[in-house]
Design an enzyme around this catalytic site. Structure first.
Site, PDB file in Angstrom:
ATOM      1  CG  ASN A  23      -3.263  12.078  -6.560  1.00 36.26           C
ATOM      2  OD1 ASN A  23      -3.550  12.730  -7.684  1.00 36.26           O
ATOM      3  ND2 ASN A  23      -4.154  12.505  -5.515  1.00 36.26           N
ATOM      4  CE  LYS A  67      -5.875  -0.875  -0.988  1.00 32.24           C
ATOM      5  NZ  LYS A  67      -4.680  -0.235  -0.430  1.00 32.24           N
ATOM      6  CE  LYS A  94      -4.320   7.567   8.895  1.00 30.53           C
ATOM      7  NZ  LYS A  94      -3.515   7.010  10.201  1.00 30.53           N
ATOM      8  N   GLY A  95      -7.275   4.578   3.741  1.00 30.30           N
ATOM      9  CA  GLY A  95      -7.447   3.420   2.774  1.00 30.30           C
ATOM     10  C   GLY A  95      -8.703   3.551   1.990  1.00 30.30           C
ATOM     11  CB  THR A 107       0.054  10.835   1.671  1.00 33.12           C
ATOM     12  OG1 THR A 107       0.050   9.693   1.676  1.00 33.12           O
ATOM     13  CG2 THR A 107       1.357  11.320   0.770  1.00 33.12           C
ATOM     14  CB  SER A 147      -1.948   2.913  -3.864  1.00 31.91           C
ATOM     15  OG  SER A 147      -2.559   4.059  -3.475  1.00 31.91           O
ATOM     16  CB  ALA A 148      -7.321   3.503  -2.269  1.00 31.90           C
ATOM     17  CB  SER A 149      -3.680   7.268  -3.993  1.00 26.84           C
ATOM     18  OG  SER A 149      -3.408   8.416  -4.453  1.00 26.84           O
ATOM     19  CG  ASP A 205      -1.587   1.224   1.442  1.00 29.37           C
ATOM     20  OD1 ASP A 205      -2.362   1.662   0.588  1.00 29.37           O
ATOM     21  OD2 ASP A 205      -1.797   1.862   2.527  1.00 29.37           O
ATOM     22  CG  LEU A 206       1.604   5.562  -1.939  1.00 23.74           C
ATOM     23  CD1 LEU A 206       3.031   5.584  -2.241  1.00 23.74           C
ATOM     24  CD2 LEU A 206       1.173   6.596  -3.019  1.00 23.74           C
ATOM     25  CG  ASP A 207      -1.740   7.545   0.508  1.00 22.95           C
ATOM     26  OD1 ASP A 207      -0.678   8.240  -0.020  1.00 22.95           O
ATOM     27  OD2 ASP A 207      -2.883   7.410  -0.231  1.00 22.95           O
ATOM     28  CD  GLU A 240      -3.636  -1.625   2.744  1.00 18.92           C
ATOM     29  OE1 GLU A 240      -3.727  -0.763   3.896  1.00 18.92           O
ATOM     30  OE2 GLU A 240      -3.827  -1.247   1.641  1.00 18.92           O
ATOM     31  CG  ASP A 241      -1.904   2.627   6.460  1.00 21.05           C
ATOM     32  OD1 ASP A 241      -2.390   2.143   5.150  1.00 21.05           O
ATOM     33  OD2 ASP A 241      -1.991   3.904   6.762  1.00 21.05           O
ATOM     34  NE  ARG A 249      -8.952  12.254  -5.365  1.00 18.88           N
ATOM     35  CZ  ARG A 249      -8.645  12.417  -6.702  1.00 18.88           C
ATOM     36  NH1 ARG A 249      -9.146  13.055  -7.471  1.00 18.88           N
ATOM     37  NH2 ARG A 249      -7.473  11.674  -7.270  1.00 18.88           N
TER      38      ARG A 249
HETATM   39  C1  BG6 Z   1      -5.589   5.989   0.080  1.00 15.51           C
HETATM   40  C2  BG6 Z   1      -5.545   6.899   1.208  1.00 15.51           C
HETATM   41  O1  BG6 Z   1      -4.537   5.369  -0.130  1.00 15.51           O
HETATM   42  O2  BG6 Z   1      -5.997   6.634  -1.030  1.00 15.51           O
HETATM   43  C3  BG6 Z   1      -6.941   7.404   1.235  1.00 15.51           C
HETATM   44  O3  BG6 Z   1      -5.483   6.028   2.313  1.00 15.51           O
HETATM   45  C4  BG6 Z   1      -7.174   8.478   0.040  1.00 15.51           C
HETATM   46  O4  BG6 Z   1      -7.017   8.678   2.450  1.00 15.51           O
HETATM   47  C5  BG6 Z   1      -7.219   7.212  -1.022  1.00 15.51           C
HETATM   48  O5  BG6 Z   1      -8.602   8.890   0.191  1.00 15.51           O
HETATM   49  C6  BG6 Z   1      -7.440   7.965  -2.371  1.00 15.51           C
HETATM   50  O6  BG6 Z   1      -6.583   9.046  -2.559  1.00 15.51           O
HETATM   51  P1  BG6 Z   1      -6.362   9.955  -3.988  1.00 15.51           P
HETATM   52  O7  BG6 Z   1      -4.940  10.622  -3.768  1.00 15.51           O
HETATM   53  O8  BG6 Z   1      -6.779   9.291  -5.173  1.00 15.51           O
HETATM   54  O9  BG6 Z   1      -7.341  11.203  -3.405  1.00 15.51           O
HETATM   55 MG    MG Z   2      -2.678   3.126   3.405  1.00 14.53          MG
END
Ligand code: BG6
Ligand code: MG
Length: 218
Positions: A119, A146, A46-47, A18, A115-117, A10-12, A170-171, A50
């Site tokens: 970014n 997730k 967390k996780g 972040t 990662s769910a992000s 996982d990233l964040d 994972e956190d 958006r």
């Molecule tokens: C997850 C974070 O990795 O990514 C969440 O733990 C975040 O807090 C999610 O909302 C989505 O991220 P992003 O960068 O696409 O807004």
């Molecule tokens: Mg995380």
């Protein structure tokens, strides 16, 4: 040492912290809508994707908005979040991460990001880790967030590994559930009480020893 295993990170909260930037941007948004948003409430985000994060935030504030307004708030939140991301440097890689990645590289073990992000690729570039990952699966690649295992199953596929031979770091509770649902070995980074469903839990990445990794791999 056997090498038929793959690692998925996982990233964040695992590679970089972040969550503090997400919090600042969400807090600002909540304040602009007239309510407070606490760090404790931020734990629930967390996780979480958006879009879902905004829905949780609006519930805290008891605010109902049109779909159109929500879309514009999501853009605004991400714009502010990216201002923090653009300032990130390799110094923000969490302690223990570089050593772990170097151990895997030395032992020819491939690793992916899960990662769910949306970014995630940008963040990995900012901290200088992008090139080291064999595969990157992020919020743009999945349709089910997730705790659905989709993100990790795609990661395993990209690594060319069976899910049972993958090890996930994972956190977030949702992330541990996703790893378990994928039948992978789940390693929680954080509080043992919170991440009780993980196969193993460490306070942070510095606690992971080469001996632990060798036992896991063999
Ligand atoms: C997850 C974070 O990795 O990514 C969440 O733990 C975040 O807090 C999610 O909302 C989505 O991220 P992003 O960068 O696409 O807004
Ligand atoms: Mg995380």
């Amino acid at each position: 040492m056997k090498k038929e295993v793959g690692f998925i990170f996982d990233l964040d909260g695992v590679i970089v912290d972040t969550a503090k930037y997400h919090y600042l941007a969400w807090e600002n948004l909540a304040n602009s809508l007239g309510f407070n948003f606490t760090k404790k409430q931020n734990e629930q985000l967390k996780g979480v994707s958006r879009v879902e994060s905004l829905d949780i935030l609006l519930k805290y504030g008891n605010v109902k908005l049109s779909e159109e307004k929500k879309q514009s708030l999501l853009l605004e939140k991400n714009k502010e979040y990216l201002e923090y991301v653009h300032k990130m440097t390799p110094k923000e890689i969490l302690p223990g991460v570089n050593q772990l990645l170097t151990f895997l590289e030395t032992n020819n073990i491939k690793f992916a990001l899960g990662s769910a992000s949306k970014n995630a690729p940008l963040i990995l570039e900012k901290v200088g880790l992008y090139e080291r990952f064999t595969a990157i699966v992020d919020g743009n690649d999945v349709s089910k967030a997730k705790p659905n295992p989709e993100v990790f199953l795609i990661g395993a596929k990209k690594l060319g590994m069976n899910p049972e031979n993958c090890i996930v770091f994972e956190d977030a509770i949702a992330g541990i559930k996703a790893a378990n649902a994928a039948k992978m070995i789940s390693i929680g980074i954080g509080d043992k009480k919170v991440l009780s469903e993980a196969a193993y839990v460490f306070r942070d990445m510095t606690e992971i020893t080469p001996d632990f990794l060798k036992n896991l791999i063999n």
